[in-house]
Motif scaffolding. Sequence first.
Motif, short mmCIF file in Angstrom:
data_model
loop_
_atom_site.label_atom_id
_atom_site.label_comp_id
_atom_site.label_asym_id
_atom_site.label_seq_id
_atom_site.Cartn_x
_atom_site.Cartn_y
_atom_site.Cartn_z
N MET A 1 53.10 24.47 41.37
CA MET A 1 52.56 24.47 40.03
C MET A 1 52.28 25.91 39.58
SD MET A 1 49.15 22.60 38.69
CE MET A 1 48.91 22.39 36.98
N LYS A 2 52.70 26.21 38.39
CA LYS A 2 52.51 27.55 37.85
C LYS A 2 51.14 27.63 37.17
CE LYS A 2 55.48 31.03 36.26
NZ LYS A 2 56.48 31.52 37.05
N HIS A 3 50.46 28.74 37.40
CA HIS A 3 49.15 28.98 36.81
C HIS A 3 49.29 30.10 35.79
CE1 HIS A 3 47.71 26.49 40.05
NE2 HIS A 3 48.36 27.28 40.90
N ALA A 4 48.47 30.07 34.73
CA ALA A 4 48.60 31.08 33.68
C ALA A 4 47.24 31.43 33.08
CB ALA A 4 49.53 30.57 32.59
N GLU A 5 47.18 32.63 32.54
CA GLU A 5 45.99 33.09 31.84
C GLU A 5 46.42 34.20 30.88
OE1 GLU A 5 41.55 34.79 32.81
OE2 GLU A 5 42.55 33.47 34.21
N VAL A 6 45.73 34.28 29.75
CA VAL A 6 46.01 35.33 28.76
C VAL A 6 44.77 36.21 28.63
CG1 VAL A 6 46.59 35.82 26.36
CG2 VAL A 6 47.66 33.89 27.51
N LEU A 7 44.97 37.51 28.78
CA LEU A 7 43.89 38.48 28.60
C LEU A 7 44.23 39.35 27.39
CD1 LEU A 7 43.54 39.68 32.31
CD2 LEU A 7 42.26 37.87 31.15
N VAL A 8 43.21 39.70 26.61
CA VAL A 8 43.41 40.50 25.41
C VAL A 8 42.52 41.74 25.49
CG1 VAL A 8 43.31 40.54 22.89
CG2 VAL A 8 43.94 38.43 24.08
N PHE A 9 43.11 42.90 25.21
CA PHE A 9 42.39 44.17 25.26
C PHE A 9 42.58 44.93 23.95
CE2 PHE A 9 43.67 42.98 29.51
CZ PHE A 9 42.51 43.14 30.25
N ASP A 10 41.55 45.63 23.54
CA ASP A 10 41.60 46.43 22.33
C ASP A 10 42.37 47.72 22.60
OD1 ASP A 10 40.95 48.20 20.16
OD2 ASP A 10 39.19 46.96 19.74
N GLU A 11 43.37 48.00 21.76
CA GLU A 11 44.18 49.22 21.92
C GLU A 11 43.37 50.49 21.81
OE1 GLU A 11 48.75 49.13 20.51
OE2 GLU A 11 47.26 48.89 18.93
N ARG A 12 42.24 50.44 21.13
CA ARG A 12 41.42 51.64 20.98
C ARG A 12 40.69 51.97 22.28
NH1 ARG A 12 37.97 49.58 16.11
NH2 ARG A 12 38.20 47.78 17.47
N LEU A 13 40.56 51.00 23.16
CA LEU A 13 39.82 51.19 24.40
C LEU A 13 40.69 51.33 25.64
CD1 LEU A 13 37.04 48.53 23.76
CD2 LEU A 13 36.93 50.98 23.33
N TYR A 14 41.90 50.78 25.58
CA TYR A 14 42.79 50.77 26.75
C TYR A 14 44.18 51.27 26.38
CZ TYR A 14 39.20 47.92 28.92
OH TYR A 14 38.01 47.46 29.42
N ASP A 15 44.80 51.99 27.31
CA ASP A 15 46.17 52.47 27.14
C ASP A 15 47.13 51.46 27.77
OD1 ASP A 15 45.28 54.91 26.03
OD2 ASP A 15 45.00 55.74 28.04
N VAL A 16 48.29 51.30 27.16
CA VAL A 16 49.26 50.33 27.67
C VAL A 16 49.74 50.71 29.07
CG1 VAL A 16 51.32 51.37 26.63
CG2 VAL A 16 51.25 48.91 27.05
N VAL A 51 52.14 30.77 44.87
CA VAL A 51 50.76 31.26 44.79
C VAL A 51 49.87 30.12 44.29
CG1 VAL A 51 49.24 32.92 43.65
CG2 VAL A 51 51.51 33.64 44.36
N ASP A 52 48.88 29.75 45.11
CA ASP A 52 47.99 28.66 44.73
C ASP A 52 46.94 29.14 43.72
OD1 ASP A 52 46.15 30.08 46.26
OD2 ASP A 52 46.10 28.61 47.88
N GLU A 53 46.20 28.20 43.16
CA GLU A 53 45.24 28.55 42.10
C GLU A 53 44.15 29.52 42.55
OE1 GLU A 53 42.52 26.70 38.54
OE2 GLU A 53 43.50 25.33 39.92
N PRO A 54 43.51 29.31 43.71
CA PRO A 54 42.48 30.28 44.12
C PRO A 54 43.06 31.69 44.30
CG PRO A 54 42.25 28.25 45.38
CD PRO A 54 43.54 28.15 44.61
N SER A 55 44.24 31.79 44.84
CA SER A 55 44.88 33.11 45.02
C SER A 55 45.22 33.74 43.68
CB SER A 55 46.14 32.99 45.87
OG SER A 55 45.82 32.52 47.16
N PHE A 56 45.66 32.92 42.74
CA PHE A 56 45.96 33.42 41.39
C PHE A 56 44.69 33.91 40.71
CE2 PHE A 56 46.37 32.55 36.77
CZ PHE A 56 47.31 33.54 36.48
#
Length: 72
Positions: A1-16, A51-56
Motif C-alpha cells: 500500500m502506498k502512503h502519501a502526504e503533502v507539505l506546503v512551505f512559504d517561498e519567502r522562508l524556504y529555498d527550493v 515501506v510500511d506506514e510507520p517507516s513512512f
Amino acid sequence: MKHAEVLVFDERLYDVDVLQKAAYRSINSLMADISCSDGKLVCALSSNIGVDEPSFRFAVQEFRKDILDYQL
C-alpha cells in the motif's frame, strides 16, 4: 500500500534547493514531487515500494527536520 502526504512551505522562508537536498537524503524511503504555486513550495511525498506506514511517517518527520537543518 502506498502512503502519501503533502507539505506546503512559504517561498519567502524556504529555498527550493533546501527541499531538494532533503528529498535526496530521504530517497530510500520516499519520493518527493516538488512544485511551486502562488508563493508556496508544495511537496507531495509518497512512500517507496515496501515501506510500511510507520517507516513512512518516520521518514516524513526526518524530511521536515532536514529541511529546517539545511535552511539554517
